[in-house]
Structure formats: C-alpha cells, structure tokens
Design a protein around this motif. Structure first.
Motif, PDB file in Angstrom:
ATOM      1  N   SER A 485       0.827  -1.210   0.000  1.00 54.01           N
ATOM      2  CA  SER A 485       0.000   0.000   0.000  1.00 54.01           C
ATOM      3  C   SER A 485       0.863   1.262   0.000  1.00 54.01           C
ATOM      4  CB  SER A 485      -0.927  -0.009   1.210  1.00 54.01           C
ATOM      5  OG  SER A 485      -1.732   1.150   1.247  1.00 54.01           O
ATOM      6  N   ALA A 486       1.929   1.258   0.803  1.00 60.12           N
ATOM      7  CA  ALA A 486       2.823   2.417   0.878  1.00 60.12           C
ATOM      8  C   ALA A 486       3.558   2.623  -0.438  1.00 60.12           C
ATOM      9  CB  ALA A 486       3.811   2.236   2.022  1.00 60.12           C
ATOM     10  N   MET A 487       3.974   1.542  -1.052  1.00 66.97           N
ATOM     11  CA  MET A 487       4.681   1.643  -2.335  1.00 66.97           C
ATOM     12  C   MET A 487       3.750   2.170  -3.429  1.00 66.97           C
ATOM     13  SD  MET A 487       6.805  -1.932  -2.153  1.00 66.97           S
ATOM     14  CE  MET A 487       7.598  -1.781  -3.738  1.00 66.97           C
ATOM     15  N   ARG A 488       2.522   1.684  -3.444  1.00 64.81           N
ATOM     16  CA  ARG A 488       1.574   2.162  -4.468  1.00 64.81           C
ATOM     17  C   ARG A 488       1.298   3.646  -4.287  1.00 64.81           C
ATOM     18  NH1 ARG A 488      -1.812  -1.660  -4.407  1.00 64.81           N
ATOM     19  NH2 ARG A 488      -3.249  -0.882  -2.825  1.00 64.81           N
ATOM     20  N   GLU A 489       1.171   4.106  -3.049  1.00 58.43           N
ATOM     21  CA  GLU A 489       0.950   5.525  -2.807  1.00 58.43           C
ATOM     22  C   GLU A 489       2.161   6.338  -3.270  1.00 58.43           C
ATOM     23  OE1 GLU A 489      -0.798   9.083  -1.772  1.00 58.43           O
ATOM     24  OE2 GLU A 489      -1.666   7.095  -2.079  1.00 58.43           O
TER      25      GLU A 489
END
Length: 573
Positions: A485-489
């Motif tokens: 999730s953090a990488m996609r953001e």
C-alpha cells in the motif's frame, strides 16, 4: 450630611463616566477619520506577473513575453496585511470596555504602530520603484533560433520518419498526438493523447516556448537550449543502407553553426543543452563504417561539452542524462492530475503482477522468455499481454493502460536496451514497477525518481531469474500488504514528476518532468560555471566508465551493481 456627601460622590461619578465616554467618542471619531483619509494607501501594488506584452520571436513562432519571462517582477509581503492586523487590534481595544478606556497608552501605541506601518509601506513602494526583484535570476534560458532544417522542416517530412507507418498524426497538438477521448472510461474526459514514445523533443521544444523565464538576451541566460530534433533526424536513416556521411550530415552542420555563434565562446558550449527523443545508442556510432548503427552526434567534440538529454542515457559516458519517456497523459491543469491520482487510488487491482512485451530470442542475456514462462505458470495471479503480429495490442494505449491499471505489480525487464517506455506507463497507472537491472531506472532518471528505489519499486536481479533462482510470484506474494500500500501511494505521488503537461497550458501546484529537467540542467550548468571560475574540472575526478556510479552514488570504487554494467552486445554502440 451623609446624603449630601453621597450626592456629591454620585455627581463626581457621573462626571467621570461622562468624561470617559467623551474621550472614547473622540478616539472613535479620530480613528474613523484617519481610516477614511488614508484607506486608499492600504491597497497593495498591482504588480502582475503577466504585465509584459511585448513579444520575442523564436523560430517560426511568436512567443508572448507574458509567458516568456518574469523580468522585473516581484512578489512582496505587502504592508496592508500588517495594517489590517493593526486595525483589528485597534477595534478590539476600543470595544474592550464601553464605559472606560482602561489602556489609553496601549491605544496610543497602536495608533503609533499604525502610522509607522503606513510610513513603511510608502518606503517599500519607493524601494520597489528603485529596484524590482527579479525572480528569474539564475533561471533564464536563451533558445537558439536554429535554421528550420534542424527542426520544423523535419516535421514537414513526417511521412518519411518511419519506414512502416505514417508519423504525421503523432505530431498533432504540439507533439502530443491525436486525442484519445475516454474509451471504456479508462482515462479522463480530457488530457489523454496518442503520444509516440519518440516524440519527446517536439513536446519539450513546445514546452520551452512557454517557459516562464525565457530571455532574448543571451548575456542573462543561465543555460542555452538547442532545439535540434536529433531523433527525427536520425530516424530517417536507421532502417535502410545510408552511408555514414549522410547520417552524420545534419549533426556536423549543427555543431558548426553553434561554434559560429557568440554564445558558444562564453563557456565553450558547456552552458548549452540539447534534448533528444531517442535513446543515446542511436547517436553513439563508435566507428565510421556503414555497417555501424546510428550517427555519431554524441561523439562529436562539441557535443561532449554540451549537456545531452535523452530518454535513455549511457552508464559509461559523463555528458548525457536521461529524462522520462512521454506517456499518454498530458494534463492542462492541476485538477486533472489530482483527479487521475484519486482514480488510481480507488482502482481495483485483480492481478498480482503482469507483463506486456515480446521475447528477445536473439539476445542471449535477455530474461524476457523466462519472465513470460513464469507468468504463464501463475495464470491466476499474472496477466500477460504478448506483443506480436500485425494486431499488436501493445501499440494501443487502451490495452496497455487497462492491463496496468488492473495489476498491483508491473514487470519491467530490459528490452533492446536498458529502459522502456512501459516503466512510465506503469507509474501512470499506479502499478508498482518491478526492475531486473539497475540500468532500467535507478541510474537513469536521477532528476525525477527517488534515490531510495525501495520506496516505489521492487528489484529482482536478472541473473537470479535467468538461473531460475528467483520465483517472481513467490517474491511478490510475500511483500506485506502494508508495504504494498505504501509503495503504491509512492508511485501515485510520482505521477506529476514523470509526465509532461500540455504545452498550451501551465500547472500551478505541480512540477512536471519538464520543470524537473530544467532544474537539473540549471544546477549542472551552474556547477560547471563555478568550476570554470575556480579553474577546476570535476570530470577528471572519475573514469568515464564509472559515470553511473559517480552520478548516482558519488563514488567510483567497487559496487554491488558492477556486474550489471559489463559491456555487452545488448546495446547498440
């Protein structure tokens, strides 16, 4: 007796209150009179960033100096903001007590402050008249007015630029291509175009025409732009048997023209920069034989003084730098970027990973066949779009973007060279890129991508895939959901930095790939200028073969990525 004393005390109290009310009324009237008389001076100076209406000629286009530069323009903290705060303070003091003015000295200080602020504003106006702030200082760019044979005439030959297809429609809309609309509701209602991956030099030139700090006075320029469409020039000669003299002709004529200009002698060309829409290897023919690939633009002595910008740079040369390939999205305002980012945040992604591409059976080091094999072995988690035959879906933006939008991870192995346009299409789609060589992005796009590549991508060494030591499905499945999730953001936040907005408009909030490129160029040229003043030359500090290490990490010693940058036949040089 007591009644008489009480009566006198009451009379004195009434007199005191009356006197206080009188002074209160007096100060209210005085302040009101003061505000009415001097209110006109409270309005800020109407100095606009768009007052200049003269024009400067650039090639065949007339460029308004409204968009040209911000000479003699200033933005200052106006004194009226301070006065308004003081005005509120005065009213608060006056209304604190309806019967008495308990802090007469405080009110007096407020009024003195008000008068002083008025004086300060007048002095500020005088100072502004004497010398206005130049916010383009250190950012001015001068654009050479090249003969049309080096740019505009090449666009007129658009039917000859590609052996297999008509390129003309790709140069509509200032190089963005024809409009895509919003098929299958995959895109937005505006801002999407059928942009060719090799059209960057046209887009960049049109963006430069709208750059806010252009100048027609080269002595002011921090850098000098050379609008040569080098990619379109060499594209005419790549696929047929043209001798080297034909392929090199325009490049040699260009540098001869530049040498004859007074701007060249200032820094010997080190303040000049050129943007090409093709990869560096198309301009690095190392020998003068007709069998060699491309031309030798990058090897000309004059070119080695300039900052050469391409969509893929060489890890082994010191003067070329990579910037993002153009994508299909070219927003005309900040809101379109925000809309798209939010759309990608809400996007449901049903595939764990995907790959769009074709195998490279004739390239020994290519891992594409292994990647496609692993994808087919994980059909429930991996989606494959194979690029082949005349109905090549990979040439259709709808198919590419639909695949990437529906996937969490997008595999980005090297192809004919280190880099792929697909990398930036995947970022645009909010799909986390998976790289197999640091040459595909990490040592390339230093001005646009984070130095900490783990924040926005996954790295799997290509040798591990080739030797079947790594299972892509397993590696990606084991990444924690919170990390994903953090990488996609992080990827979604990168979108503004890797796109080129519509040249006919200007963003206010975001900096796009063009803005970051200009900043990178200006910083580099300023460093070179400082070295010239000091009699230094940092290019002698490292072996050119180690350019990738020096520019990425500031080192030239051994590094864990050394094996990825062995000279091979993968690239055409």
């Amino acid at each position: 007796m007591c009644k008489s004393i009480r009566r006198k005390l009451m009379d004195n109290s009434i007199t005191t209150r009356s006197r206080n009310k009188f002074w209160f009324l007096f100060f209210v009237l005085f302040v009101s009179w003061y505000l009415l008389v001097y209110r006109v001076d409270w309005f800020p100076l109407s100095i606009s960033r768009h007052q200049v209406n003269s024009t400067v000629s650039l090639g065949s286009d007339s460029i308004s100096e409204t968009n040209l530069h911000k000479e003699n323009v200033s933005v200052i903290p106006y004194a009226n903001d301070v006065i308004k705060d003081d005005e509120k303070s005065v009213y608060n003091t006056l209304s604190a007590d309806n019967d008495t003015i308990e802090d007469f000295e405080g009110l007096q200080k407020e009024l003195e402050s008000l008068l002083q602020t008025q004086d300060d504003e007048r002095n500020l106006k005088k100072g502004l008249d004497r010398k206005e702030v130049d916010f383009c200082k250190g950012r001015y760019v001068y654009v050479h007015d090249l003969p049309s044979r080096f740019n505009d005439d090449l666009l007129k030959q658009c039917k000859l630029l590609n052996k297999w297809s008509d390129m003309c429609h790709y140069f509509e809309n200032k190089g963005l291509g024809s409009r895509l609309g919003n098929p299958q509701r995959l895109f937005l209602s505006s801002g999407w175009f059928e942009t060719h991956q090799f059209s960057l030099e046209v887009i960049f030139h049109n963006r430069m025409k709208q750059y806010e700090c252009l100048t027609n006075d080269s002595s002011k320029a921090a850098a000098i732009f050379v609008p040569f469409y080098s990619g379109l020039d060499i594209a005419r000669f790549l696929w047929d048997k043209y001798n080297v003299s034909v392929r090199d002709s325009d490049s040699r004529d260009l540098v001869k023209w530049l040498r004859g200009k007074p701007e060249w002698s200032v820094m010997g060309g080190k303040d000049h920069f050129l943007v090409s829409g093709r990869i560096t290897w198309d301009f690095r023919r190392a020998f003068d034989e007709d069998s060699g690939w491309g031309n030798k633009l990058m090897f000309l002595p004059e070119s080695q003084n300039m900052t050469m910008i391409t969509i893929e740079s060489s890890p082994w040369h010191r003067n070329d730098f990579a910037i993002p390939y153009p994508t299909y999205f070219h927003p005309s305002n900040d809101n379109e970027i925000i809309q798209w980012q939010n759309k990608m945040r809400r996007q449901k992604r049903r595939a764990l990973f995907c790959f769009a591409g074709a195998p490279r059976p004739n390239m020994e080091d290519s891992i594409r066949s292994e990647i496609m094999e692993q994808c087919n072995a994980s059909r429930r988690k991996c989606k494959l779009l194979e690029c082949k035959n005349d109905k090549n879906k990979c040439m259709k933006p709808v198919h590419i973007m639909k695949l990437f939008q529906n996937s969490i991870f997008c595999l980005q192995p090297s192809g004919d060279s280190f880099t792929r346009r697909s990398t930036f299409d995947s970022i645009l789609a909010g799909c986390i890129p998976v790289f197999f060589s640091p040459g595909s992005a990490y040592v390339q796009y230093l001005w646009h991508l984070p130095k900490d590549y783990t924040t926005y991508s996954v790295f799997i060494p290509e040798d591990d895939v080739k030797q079947k030591k790594s299972n892509i499905d397993k590696i990606l499945s084991q990444i924690p959901a919170k990390k994903v999730s953090a990488m996609r953001e992080a990827v979604i936040k990168l979108i503004p930095k890797v796109i080129y907005n519509d040249p006919r408009s200007r963003l206010k909030k975001f900096q796009d790939a063009f803005d970051l490129t200009i900043k990178g160029v200006l910083d580099r040229v300023e460093t070179l200028r400082k070295e010239l003043r000091e009699g230094r030359n940092s290019s002698t500090d490292f072996d050119e073969e180690n350019s990738w290490k020096y520019y990425t990490f500031g080192i030239t010693g051994e590094h864990e990525w050394d094996n990825f940058f062995r000279r091979t036949d993968r690239v055409r040089y």
